[in-house]
Enzyme design. Structure first.
Site, PDB file in Angstrom:
ATOM      1  N   ASP A  16      23.994  10.691  20.827  1.00 32.96           N
ATOM      2  CA  ASP A  16      22.917  11.666  20.609  1.00 32.96           C
ATOM      3  C   ASP A  16      22.568  11.814  19.139  1.00 32.96           C
ATOM      4  O   ASP A  16      21.395  11.767  18.750  1.00 32.96           O
ATOM      5  CB  ASP A  16      23.307  13.020  21.196  1.00 32.96           C
ATOM      6  CG  ASP A  16      23.319  13.013  22.724  1.00 32.96           C
ATOM      7  OD1 ASP A  16      23.044  11.949  23.303  1.00 32.96           O
ATOM      8  OD2 ASP A  16      23.618  14.055  23.326  1.00 32.96           O
ATOM      9  N   ARG A  96      31.081  26.548  14.143  1.00 32.27           N
ATOM     10  CA  ARG A  96      29.691  26.311  13.745  1.00 32.27           C
ATOM     11  C   ARG A  96      29.333  26.870  12.367  1.00 32.27           C
ATOM     12  O   ARG A  96      28.621  26.220  11.598  1.00 32.27           O
ATOM     13  CB  ARG A  96      28.722  26.837  14.807  1.00 32.27           C
ATOM     14  CG  ARG A  96      28.844  26.184  16.179  1.00 32.27           C
ATOM     15  CD  ARG A  96      29.222  24.737  16.111  1.00 32.27           C
ATOM     16  NE  ARG A  96      29.131  24.051  17.400  1.00 32.27           N
ATOM     17  CZ  ARG A  96      29.783  22.938  17.682  1.00 32.27           C
ATOM     18  NH1 ARG A  96      30.622  22.423  16.786  1.00 32.27           N
ATOM     19  NH2 ARG A  96      29.631  22.354  18.848  1.00 32.27           N
ATOM     20  N   ASP A 125      24.719  26.905  20.526  1.00 30.93           N
ATOM     21  CA  ASP A 125      24.985  26.289  19.230  1.00 30.93           C
ATOM     22  C   ASP A 125      23.758  26.227  18.339  1.00 30.93           C
ATOM     23  O   ASP A 125      23.872  26.342  17.114  1.00 30.93           O
ATOM     24  CB  ASP A 125      25.572  24.891  19.416  1.00 30.93           C
ATOM     25  CG  ASP A 125      27.066  24.919  19.705  1.00 30.93           C
ATOM     26  OD1 ASP A 125      27.679  25.979  19.480  1.00 30.93           O
ATOM     27  OD2 ASP A 125      27.605  23.900  20.148  1.00 30.93           O
ATOM     28  N   SER A 179      30.671  17.026  29.401  1.00 31.48           N
ATOM     29  CA  SER A 179      30.505  16.999  27.955  1.00 31.48           C
ATOM     30  C   SER A 179      31.678  17.719  27.301  1.00 31.48           C
ATOM     31  O   SER A 179      32.132  18.752  27.797  1.00 31.48           O
ATOM     32  CB  SER A 179      29.192  17.700  27.577  1.00 31.48           C
ATOM     33  OG  SER A 179      29.076  17.827  26.183  1.00 31.48           O
TER      34      SER A 179
END
Length: 406
Positions: A16, A96, A125, A179
């Site tokens: 990705d 994050r 996110d 995922s």
């Protein structure tokens, strides 16, 4: 937004973000700088460098942030005993802001006018990355390709990758089973085989934790020592923050601790189901609460517990760099001044249980609580007046209700 001239991309080296790298180059004709953070995800990061070089990245940054991650983000959060919706130890959420911090810092150093991330438009996110970036640099441009491009399916992504000669791992040509996001604090698995919350997650989802049924049949003791709310040693051996979490992961994973199957409320409004594995964090939380039991004053502890849900929600929603989180952190850190001592945990078949705790800063007084002679430490007759004063308003309410027939 005007087309950027240079973009710093949060880059994992996976399909990705590799597609995003090429898309930024073709869509904007801009230079792309990659940033790959080692947060303890357990993957070799040098292949990401090789792939970024092959794809024409202007500059490549790969940084080991494990110590900073645990010291400046995980440990402050654990001083609060933070749990989102009473269960989730916030492993993805707390990573994050650090990634965003470095994105913004690298952008300044590289003279870039934008940063980019690979978070989708459905998740939390994107919010976390962008709120942190804007808090640190209000003028920064943030590019979120998943909200901009027309590559809306796995098939289209594969077609784009093949057209631009982007290497595709074989398992990415089919439907991925789920995922995974990982760092030193946890692994998070979601999507595909996990999307139906009525179906039990298959065993192969587990990444770093033994199934409790398969864990050792013999319990294991582990001692965690704290100074001012932070773990500093395991079994008497002083270690760095990242080393402590690594060791606790090893111990907790071996004994099947820290597996959570959760349907949570995302900040963007939908519910999602995920499997979280936080073996070291589960041990750390249990031990921290264990040492607070004897070192933290009741009033301070109850106040701290009352603000914890708000603190956890701020982190989950992406407000690590907000004034209110910093205010709460100051209160939490004040509470930890005497949270020093050692806790012994018993690990067995998925459980981590406090079985002993001791501290030079302890508020526990055996003289006051004993069922034996207390040598005058406590006068039990004092309780009568205490109860009468606390009962006064209850008596007044009861008399009023009797009088009016309520």
């Amino acid at each position: 937004m005007d087309a950027p001239k240079k973009v710093v991309l949060a880059y994992s080296g996976g399909l990705d973000t590799s597609i995003i790298l090429k898309w930024l180059q073709t869509e904007y004709g801009c230079e792309v700088v990659t940033f790959t953070a080692d947060l303890g995800q357990g993957e070799e990061l040098e292949p990401a460098r090789a792939k970024a070089e092959m794809m024409g990245a202007t500059s490549i940054h790969i940084e080991d942030l494990r110590e900073e991650f645990v010291r400046d983000f995980v440990f402050p959060m654990f001083r609060a005993n933070a749990l989102y919706e009473g269960l989730y130890l916030l492993g993805t959420s707390i990573a994050r802001p650090l990634i965003s911090k470095r994105l913004v810092e690298i952008a300044a150093a590289e003279g870039a006018d934008a940063v980019a991330h690979g978070a989708t438009g459905k998740g939390n996110d994107q919010v976390r990355f962008e709120l942190a970036a804007y808090a640190l640099n209000p003028e920064i441009k943030v590019i979120a390709p998943w909200r901009l491009w027309d590559l809306s399916s796995r098939t289209r992504l594969i077609d784009f990758a093949e057209k631009h000669q982007i290497p595709i791992a074989k398992d990415k040509r089919g439907e991925a089973p789920f995922s995974v996001d990982a760092n030193l604090l946890h692994t998070s698995s979601e999507g595909k085989v996990l999307e139906n919350p009525a179906e039990e997650a298959p065993d192969y989802v587990l990444q770093r934790t033994t199934r409790p049924e398969d864990a050792p049949d013999t319990p294991e003791m582990v001692e965690v020592t704290f100074e001012k709310g932070d773990a500093v040693a395991i079994n008497g051996v002083a270690m760095s923050p990242a080393s402590i979490l690594t060791k606790l992961n090893e111990l907790g994973g071996k004994h099947g601790c820290g597996i959570l199957d959760l349907v949570e409320n995302r900040f963007v409004g939908m519910k999602s189901r995920g499997i979280y594995e936080t073996p070291g964090g589960t041990l750390l939380l249990e031990a921290h609460r264990g040492i607070e039991q004897i070192t933290l004053d009741a009033g301070a502890g109850h106040l701290k517990d009352s603000i914890m849900p708000r603190y956890a929600e701020l982190i989950y929603n992406g407000f690590w760099f907000s004034p209110e989180r910093e205010m709460l952190q100051a209160l939490i850190d004040k509470s930890q001044e005497h949270v020093t001592g050692t806790v012994r945990l018993k690990l067995y078949k998925g459980s981590a249980r406090t079985v002993a705790r001791w501290s030079d800063h302890s508020l526990y007084s055996e003289a006051h609580v004993t069922f034996e002679e207390d040598a005058g430490a406590y006068d039990q007759r004092d309780a009568k007046g205490f109860i009468h004063l606390n009962a006064l308003r209850l008596k007044l309410v009861a008399n009023r209700n009797k009088r009016v027939g309520a």
